[in-house]
Structures are given as C-alpha cells and as structure tokens.
Write an enzyme that holds these catalytic residues in place. Structure first.
Site, PDB file in Angstrom:
ATOM      1  N   SER A 252       0.832  -1.187   0.000  1.00 43.12           N
ATOM      2  CA  SER A 252       0.000   0.000   0.000  1.00 43.12           C
ATOM      3  C   SER A 252       0.867   1.237   0.000  1.00 43.12           C
ATOM      4  O   SER A 252       1.952   1.238   0.574  1.00 43.12           O
ATOM      5  CB  SER A 252      -0.870   0.019   1.255  1.00 43.12           C
ATOM      6  OG  SER A 252      -0.017   0.128   2.377  1.00 43.12           O
ATOM      7  N   LYS A 253       0.354   2.275  -0.627  1.00 38.94           N
ATOM      8  CA  LYS A 253       1.207   3.463  -0.783  1.00 38.94           C
ATOM      9  C   LYS A 253       1.454   4.174   0.536  1.00 38.94           C
ATOM     10  O   LYS A 253       2.372   4.958   0.651  1.00 38.94           O
ATOM     11  CB  LYS A 253       0.630   4.415  -1.830  1.00 38.94           C
ATOM     12  CG  LYS A 253      -0.700   5.001  -1.510  1.00 38.94           C
ATOM     13  CD  LYS A 253      -1.142   5.907  -2.648  1.00 38.94           C
ATOM     14  CE  LYS A 253      -2.575   6.327  -2.428  1.00 38.94           C
ATOM     15  NZ  LYS A 253      -3.199   6.929  -3.572  1.00 38.94           N
ATOM     16  N   ARG A 254       0.657   3.880   1.541  1.00 41.51           N
ATOM     17  CA  ARG A 254       0.892   4.495   2.842  1.00 41.51           C
ATOM     18  C   ARG A 254       2.200   3.967   3.460  1.00 41.51           C
ATOM     19  O   ARG A 254       2.877   4.652   4.198  1.00 41.51           O
ATOM     20  CB  ARG A 254      -0.288   4.197   3.770  1.00 41.51           C
ATOM     21  CG  ARG A 254      -0.402   5.167   4.937  1.00 41.51           C
ATOM     22  CD  ARG A 254      -1.803   5.142   5.501  1.00 41.51           C
ATOM     23  NE  ARG A 254      -2.082   3.921   6.237  1.00 41.51           N
ATOM     24  CZ  ARG A 254      -1.717   3.702   7.495  1.00 41.51           C
ATOM     25  NH1 ARG A 254      -1.037   4.617   8.151  1.00 41.51           N
ATOM     26  NH2 ARG A 254      -2.019   2.577   8.089  1.00 41.51           N
TER      27      ARG A 254
END
Ligand code: GLU
Length: 493
Positions: A252-254
C-alpha cells in the site's frame, strides 16, 4: 495451441509496480514459449479512467523494458484494445445471455438496493442481490421497458453447490456459489462492467492463459460461468501472489511507494527494478539475485513461483540497484544514465527562472537546487517542529494536505495551490504558517522557492512521498488516529 497472455490495466491512477510485476510474468511466460503478450486497456469505469493515466501506464511499462505484441498503441488484428471503443460488442453479448436465459434485466432502484444491503448487514447475512427481478414476467418487462425505466443486466448464478476450478499454481479451488453475487454485467448507461468486458475480450483476443493477481480469485467463478454460458473454451487461470509490504500486509502506498514514476524519479535503473520484480515470488534455478530480462526468459518456469506473499522491500531493491550500478555500468554509461535521468539542461531550464532571483554565483545552484535531484531529504522531526506547530496539528497539516494533493488529477501549480489554500482555509490556518512545515518537508528548508512551484517541479510522486516521509519522521499515524483524522478531514470538506 499458441500461448497468448495479456495485461489488462485500468487507467485510473498512477502506474503501479503491481501492474508491472504481473505484466512481467505474463510477458516472460508467453515469450519463453514462443507465444504472444498483449496489452488491453480496461477503461469501462468512465468516471475514474483518464487518458493521462493510460499514457503514464504505457510509458512506465515501456520504460521498464516491457513491450507487447498487440495493444492500443501498437495495433494488432484483434483490436480495438481499449474497452471504451468496444461497447457495441459487449451489448451484443449481454443480449445473447438474456435471450438464452442466463441473464436478466434488473429494474431495482438504488434505494431498494441500499435498503436490501442495510437489512443484510443488520441480519449479518451475506451481502448480495436477492434475485428480486430474476423471474419477472415477459409482460412486466415489456411494460417497464415501454416506460423507459432504467435497468441493469445481471447474470444468473446458481444458489447451491460449488464452483470448482483449476489454478495453474494453486491446483483445485472451490468456492460456494452462495458467495457469488448475481453480478451486474451491463450498467444502466449501457457500459459493461469489468467482468463481462474482461471475459468477452479474453475470448475474442484468444487469450490462452489468464495470469493475474490473486485478488481476482473470487471473481473467477463468475468468469467461468460466463464462459460456460457462452459455450466458450476456458483459458488456463493462474493467480499470482500479491506483493506485500515488509510487515506482510498488502502493498500500500501508505507504507511503500507504489508508483513506478516514484522509482523512476528516485533514480532506480529500469533493469534493476525489473530484475527485482522478477524476484517477487520467483527465483532463478541457481537462486542468484541479479539477472537480466533475457536470462529470466531463458530460465523461466512458472511452477517456480512460490505462493508465500512476496515482499516488496525498497531497501532490498536499493541494494540490488547499487549492484547494477557498480557491476553493469561503465563510468561513461553511468554518466549517460545520470544525464538521461535528471542531470541535464531540461532540469536546469525548469529551475533557473526561480533560482536566478536568488543566485549571486554559479555555485549557489547546488544548495538551492539539490532538493530537486534528491530522494528523501536529510531532515529531522525538529526541523519540521521548528515551523512552530504542536505535533498534532503538524501531523494534521501534513496528512490533510497529502489527501488533498492525492486527489489532484492534473499535477500543475495552480491546482496544487488551490488544494493547499483550500486545506488551509478549511482548517482555519493562515496560508503562511500552514505552508511553513510543507516547505521543510518538500524542499528541506523554509528559504526555498515557493513550495507550490517546488512541488510542480518535483512531480506528484516525489512530493507525496516526501510528505509521507515527514509524517513518518514525526512518528507516523497509527490506525486508530488515522480513522479519527479521516473523520475530521471529511468534516472539513
Ligand atoms: N482491469 C483489471 C485490473 O485492473 C484486470 C484484471 C484481470 O487481469 O483480469 O487489474
């Protein structure tokens, strides 16, 4: 049989490393056996698809060294390769299913469907369509059509028993039909959903092997049923393991930059990134870490894909990239690559209009502009705190700005300004103090050129990555806190 595989990206965002990974395995699988690999754009979701995203995906995959035998840009005799140009085809097949009694028109209103969902949730029943319109009489259908009532087309799905199918890597998989929704095939506007368009195209484009991410396993029963309804031969299904963050959660980009453009901007070599993606769940017979695309092709055996979630670890990638730089590039070649990357006249010309105002000697250019050709900046939590905000507010400013910036479609100065000004106003903070921590996060110091201009020059991916990095420097935002912030953010807007 000719082996034909495909990658079928939806152009709804940045080019994702996961797309490149699945594309790589499709390409290598097909080509290593003399087959063909094609690219199809799945843009049936017209509200989220953009031509910019499509172009960025094609460019990013090409940059990596992937190429396709057929596709929207290179043509081919099974086109068009963009689903938005094929709507007539899908309508025809949807009608065929209605005529054969395998699909039905559903006139249920959004209100009824919302209520149904609410009741199912309350009663803790599986969510899904209840078959309300499955057996409408011919007369009733004719009357509703005559009244121009909007409708969707849904597929019929058995309510009992199981769908059992074979996956090339996973063997036999069984899924209860009761878990499979009566999928909408054609929306009220006549556009197909992914499921119909995907199956029709895979058949018409003579795809022999559907190799895709494991998130599609639960959709396979619908697809298989559609093949059976149409009387078409099934392709071989192969669901690759999903890429994971270091903590094993879904990439996930987080937690990890996911856009290929970020890796390009950071200065990873395309060959090294492709090599690393080839290591995702797969290994060379001799287990060596560094290999070229040709070497992978020569040794490829899909059965060597292991299903234990491959971890996309940026540190490992950086290590491999270092090996490539040291072992594969002469100094001359490295100089050329750096020039192609960012150390060139174009970069200077973009920056000079801003830098000129602040320069007295040429050597001022390095301190002024180093942030433009850097990755993450050597800043600390104290630097961010020096802007004079309490930590909680600091985190809010960074996170809210990030969310606003993530929603920008066209990464241009004016849009960036609007997003930031809008966030500052909504938070009731004056623009100057609001921007102060952003200056530090983006450019490393508050005396840089305007932070909006800096972001425009840096590009969306690097700008967002630096904001995330700043949030991490302040200790990050835990799940609970994030939920609270999401609520507060929604109330602002
Ligand atoms: N359009 C789908 C996606 O974006 C394709 C899935 C598939 O390969 O069937 O991932």
């Amino acid at each position: 049989m000719t082996i034909r595989t495909r990658i079928a990206p939806s152009p709804t965002g940045d080019p994702h490393v996961g797309t490149a990974y699945v594309a790589l395995f499709n390409m290598v699988f097909a080509r290593s056996q003399g087959g063909q690999f094609l690219l199809r754009i799945e843009d049936t979701d017209q509200t989220r698809s953009t031509p910019e995203s499509e172009q960025a995906i094609l460019d990013a995959l090409s940059w990596l060294g992937l190429n396709w035998d057929e596709g929207p840009d290179v043509g081919g005799d099974k086109g068009p390769y963009r689903q938005s140009e094929r709507s007539d085809i899908y309508a025809k097949y949807a009608n065929e299913l209605i005529e054969k009694g395998y699909a039905f028109r559903c006139f249920c209103t959004p209100k009824r469907l919302d209520e149904l969902r609410a009741t199912q949730m309350q009663e803790k029943k599986p969510l899904g369509y209840d078959g309300h319109c499955e057996n409408l009489s011919e007369d009733e259908i004719a009357e509703r059509l005559a009244n121009n009532e909007p409708y969707v087309v849904r597929m019929k799905v058995p309510r009992e028993g199981q769908c059992t199918f074979n996956d090339m890597l996973r063997g036999e998989i069984s899924i209860d039909w009761a878990q499979v929704d009566m999928q909408i095939l054609l929306k009220a506007d006549g556009m197909p959903t992914y499921h119909l368009a995907n199956v029709v195209d895979d058949h018409l484009m003579e795809i022999s092997h559907v190799i895709r991410g494991e998130e599609w396993i639960n959709s396979a029963p619908k697809h298989i049923l559609l093949y059976q309804y149409f009387g078409w031969e099934l392709p071989v299904f192969c669901h690759l393991p999903l890429l994971r963050n270091v903590d094993k959660s879904k990439l996930s980009k987080r937690k990890n930059p996911t856009s290929i453009l970020y890796y390009q901007r950071m200065g990873y070599l395309a060959e090294a990134l492709l090599n690393y993606l080839g290591r995702m769940g797969w290994s060379m017979p001799d287990e060596r870490e560094k290999f070229t695309l040709d070497e992978m092709m020569a040794e490829f055996d899909i059965q060597r894909v292991s299903l234990g979630g491959p971890v996309f670890d940026v540190e490992k990638l950086s290590w491999l990239n270092g090996l490539w730089i040291r072992e594969e590039l002469t100094d001359e070649q490295l100089a050329d690559r750096l020039h192609q990357w960012a150390l060139n006249r174009d970069t200077l010309l973009q920056f000079l209009p801003f830098a000129k105002q602040r320069m007295e000697t040429f050597s001022d250019i390095a301190p002024l502009g180093s942030y433009l050709v850097s990755g993450m900046l050597p800043i600390t939590a104290e630097d961010l705190q020096s802007a004079g905000m309490e930590d909680d507010q600091l985190l809010e400013v960074l996170q809210f700005a990030l969310w606003r910036l993530e929603a920008i479609q066209q990464w241009q100065r004016d849009n960036i300004f609007e997003a930031l000004k809008g966030t500052a106003d909504a938070m009731d903070i004056k623009l100057k103090p609001f921007l102060a921590p952003l200056f530090i996060a983006i450019a490393g110091s508050s005396s840089s050129i305007s932070v909006m201009d800096s972001m425009a020059l840096l590009g969306a991916d690097m700008s967002r990555a630096r904001l995330r990095f700043a949030i991490d420097l302040l200790g990050g935002i835990g799940k609970k806190k994030l939920k609270k912030m999401e609520k507060a953010y929604q109330q602002l807007n």
